[in-house]
Design a protein around this motif. Structure first.
Motif, PDB file in Angstrom:
ATOM      1  N   VAL A   1       0.803  -1.089   0.139  1.00  0.00           N
ATOM      2  CA  VAL A   1      -0.006  -0.052   0.017  1.00  0.00           C
ATOM      3  C   VAL A   1       0.814   1.303  -0.003  1.00  0.00           C
ATOM      4  CG1 VAL A   1      -1.752   1.419   1.251  1.00  0.00           C
ATOM      5  CG2 VAL A   1      -1.731  -1.374   1.392  1.00  0.00           C
ATOM      6  N   ALA A   2       0.943   2.017  -1.125  1.00  0.00           N
ATOM      7  CA  ALA A   2       1.838   2.954  -1.109  1.00  0.00           C
ATOM      8  C   ALA A   2       1.009   4.529  -1.553  1.00  0.00           C
ATOM      9  CB  ALA A   2       2.913   2.738  -2.174  1.00  0.00           C
ATOM     10  N   GLY A   3       1.597   5.452  -1.432  1.00  0.00           N
ATOM     11  CA  GLY A   3       1.162   6.852  -1.636  1.00  0.00           C
ATOM     12  C   GLY A   3       0.100   7.215  -0.779  1.00  0.00           C
ATOM     13  N   ILE A   4       0.319   6.737   0.494  1.00  0.00           N
ATOM     14  CA  ILE A   4      -0.638   7.284   1.416  1.00  0.00           C
ATOM     15  C   ILE A   4      -0.684   8.749   1.616  1.00  0.00           C
ATOM     16  CG2 ILE A   4      -1.410   7.137   3.883  1.00  0.00           C
ATOM     17  CD1 ILE A   4      -0.187   4.303   4.193  1.00  0.00           C
ATOM     18  N   THR A   5      -1.900   9.218   1.344  1.00  0.00           N
ATOM     19  CA  THR A   5      -2.054  10.758   1.456  1.00  0.00           C
ATOM     20  C   THR A   5      -3.203  11.083   2.139  1.00  0.00           C
ATOM     21  OG1 THR A   5      -1.395  11.111  -0.998  1.00  0.00           O
ATOM     22  CG2 THR A   5      -2.561  12.689  -0.066  1.00  0.00           C
ATOM     23  N   TRP A   6      -2.905  12.343   3.236  1.00  0.00           N
ATOM     24  CA  TRP A   6      -4.090  12.613   4.131  1.00  0.00           C
ATOM     25  C   TRP A   6      -4.768  13.809   3.672  1.00  0.00           C
ATOM     26  CZ3 TRP A   6      -5.736   8.933   7.174  1.00  0.00           C
ATOM     27  CH2 TRP A   6      -4.868   7.910   7.501  1.00  0.00           C
TER      28      TRP A   6
ATOM     29  N   SER B   1      -6.351   9.064   0.740  1.00  0.00           N
ATOM     30  CA  SER B   1      -6.266   7.821  -0.315  1.00  0.00           C
ATOM     31  C   SER B   1      -4.827   7.333  -0.192  1.00  0.00           C
ATOM     32  CB  SER B   1      -6.549   8.555  -1.611  1.00  0.00           C
ATOM     33  OG  SER B   1      -6.394   7.790  -2.742  1.00  0.00           O
ATOM     34  N   ALA B   2      -4.737   6.011  -1.332  1.00  0.00           N
ATOM     35  CA  ALA B   2      -3.547   5.485  -1.259  1.00  0.00           C
ATOM     36  C   ALA B   2      -3.833   4.408  -2.487  1.00  0.00           C
ATOM     37  CB  ALA B   2      -3.108   4.594  -0.027  1.00  0.00           C
ATOM     38  N   HIS B   3      -2.714   3.852  -2.960  1.00  0.00           N
ATOM     39  CA  HIS B   3      -2.897   2.803  -4.069  1.00  0.00           C
ATOM     40  C   HIS B   3      -2.248   1.515  -3.637  1.00  0.00           C
ATOM     41  CE1 HIS B   3       0.797   5.227  -5.237  1.00  0.00           C
ATOM     42  NE2 HIS B   3       1.273   4.081  -5.373  1.00  0.00           N
ATOM     43  N   ILE B   4      -2.489   0.428  -4.200  1.00  0.00           N
ATOM     44  CA  ILE B   4      -2.247  -1.004  -3.819  1.00  0.00           C
ATOM     45  C   ILE B   4      -1.498  -1.455  -5.080  1.00  0.00           C
ATOM     46  CG2 ILE B   4      -2.866  -3.239  -3.499  1.00  0.00           C
ATOM     47  CD1 ILE B   4      -4.644  -2.425  -1.396  1.00  0.00           C
ATOM     48  N   GLY B   5      -0.371  -2.172  -4.853  1.00  0.00           N
ATOM     49  CA  GLY B   5       0.420  -2.945  -6.076  1.00  0.00           C
ATOM     50  C   GLY B   5       0.624  -4.312  -5.442  1.00  0.00           C
ATOM     51  N   TYR B   6       0.652  -5.204  -6.316  1.00  0.00           N
ATOM     52  CA  TYR B   6       1.063  -6.658  -5.912  1.00  0.00           C
ATOM     53  C   TYR B   6       1.641  -7.441  -6.997  1.00  0.00           C
ATOM     54  CZ  TYR B   6      -3.697  -6.778  -8.009  1.00  0.00           C
ATOM     55  OH  TYR B   6      -4.634  -6.674  -8.843  1.00  0.00           O
TER      56      TYR B   6
ATOM     57  N   CYS C   1      -6.893  -0.778   5.486  1.00  0.00           N
ATOM     58  CA  CYS C   1      -6.688   0.676   5.086  1.00  0.00           C
ATOM     59  C   CYS C   1      -8.050   1.544   5.763  1.00  0.00           C
ATOM     60  CB  CYS C   1      -6.570   0.937   3.646  1.00  0.00           C
ATOM     61  SG  CYS C   1      -4.745   0.466   3.245  1.00  0.00           S
ATOM     62  N   PHE C   2      -9.120   0.876   5.311  1.00  0.00           N
ATOM     63  CA  PHE C   2     -10.469   1.728   5.600  1.00  0.00           C
ATOM     64  C   PHE C   2     -10.544   1.617   7.267  1.00  0.00           C
ATOM     65  CE2 PHE C   2     -12.552   0.808   1.315  1.00  0.00           C
ATOM     66  CZ  PHE C   2     -11.709   1.926   0.661  1.00  0.00           C
TER      67      PHE C   2
ATOM     68  N   HIS D   1      -9.920   6.656   2.991  1.00  0.00           N
ATOM     69  CA  HIS D   1     -11.322   6.945   2.477  1.00  0.00           C
ATOM     70  C   HIS D   1     -11.327   5.946   0.954  1.00  0.00           C
ATOM     71  CE1 HIS D   1     -14.212   9.178  -0.127  1.00  0.00           C
ATOM     72  NE2 HIS D   1     -15.099   8.886   0.616  1.00  0.00           N
ATOM     73  N   ARG D   2     -10.405   6.148   0.134  1.00  0.00           N
ATOM     74  CA  ARG D   2     -10.522   5.844  -1.232  1.00  0.00           C
ATOM     75  C   ARG D   2      -8.849   4.829  -1.416  1.00  0.00           C
ATOM     76  NH1 ARG D   2      -8.287   7.158  -6.240  1.00  0.00           N
ATOM     77  NH2 ARG D   2      -9.750   6.954  -7.915  1.00  0.00           N
TER      78      ARG D   2
END
Length: 207
Positions: free
Chosen positions: A93-98, A103-108, A131-132, A138-139
């Motif tokens: 889970v990267a790019g965690i933004t407040w 929001s954040a994005h997931i790679g795998y 994450c939620f 939130h996203r």
């Protein structure tokens, strides 16, 4: 509510736990066996400007130390994926933004030997729920190359919403590649993504 980090998430035979320096041997072995399977979808470093040196790919130890620094700074959740106790992949889970985004994005990626068994859909659902509920985001979005059928099936199984195409979004396999964007917000899975995924799966026949 789970602690945001470090944390171990588990459902049946599938678990997510923080990546460790001592995972190096198992991590390298899975990568070695899956070179042809993973290469078309792996991030690469674009060519440098004229006259500049090409940066070297980080070693495993450098990668893990960077991921751990980012995790402790609250910007990333770097997991390995385990199936029946064996390391079979990685989920970040990267790019965690407040602020106003949360929001954040997931790679795998996953070992081809366990692909199609529900390991990665379960792992993604575990990560999204954490994450939620545990982190308070939130996203969540997942960006996938249009040609990557196995990865697209993961988000389709989980009911991610397709949002559109990002042209030449990431440098993958030696070139700038288009990516499709899939996303979920917390309001779309009030009962939790793992719970919804379980309900969508066909019942296993009893002998």
């Amino acid at each position: 509510m789970n602690a945001p980090w470090p944390v171990v998430l588990r459902d049946g035979d599938t678990a997510l736990r923080p990546i460790r320096l001592r995972d190096q041997r198992a991590w390298r072995e899975v990568n070695r066996r899956n070179r042809d399977w993973l290469r078309p979808w792996e991030a690469t470093i674009p060519p440098p400007p004229p006259g500049a040196l090409q940066p070297a790919r980080p070693t495993y130890r450098q990668m893990v130390r960077h991921l751990r620094r980012e995790a402790h700074a609250g910007r990333m959740l770097p997991f390995v994926v385990e199936h029946r106790g064996a390391l079979v992949g990685q989920l970040t889970v990267a790019g965690i933004t407040w602020g106003s985004m949360c929001s954040a994005h997931i790679g795998y990626w996953v070992d081809e030997a366990v692909a199609g068994r529900g390991v990665i859909p379960t792992a993604v659902a575990l990560a999204v729920d954490h994450c939620f509920r545990g982190v308070g985001l939130h996203r969540i979005e997942v960006c996938i190359r249009p040609e990557n059928g196995p990865s697209r099936r993961v988000v389709e199984k989980l009911g991610f919403r397709e949002e559109g195409l990002r042209p030449r979004y990431l440098h993958i396999d030696g070139g700038w590649r288009d990516h499709m964007v899939f996303a979920l917000t917390v309001e779309e899975v009030p009962e939790g993504l793992l719970h919804r995924y379980r309900r969508s799966r066909p019942a296993t026949p009893r002998n």
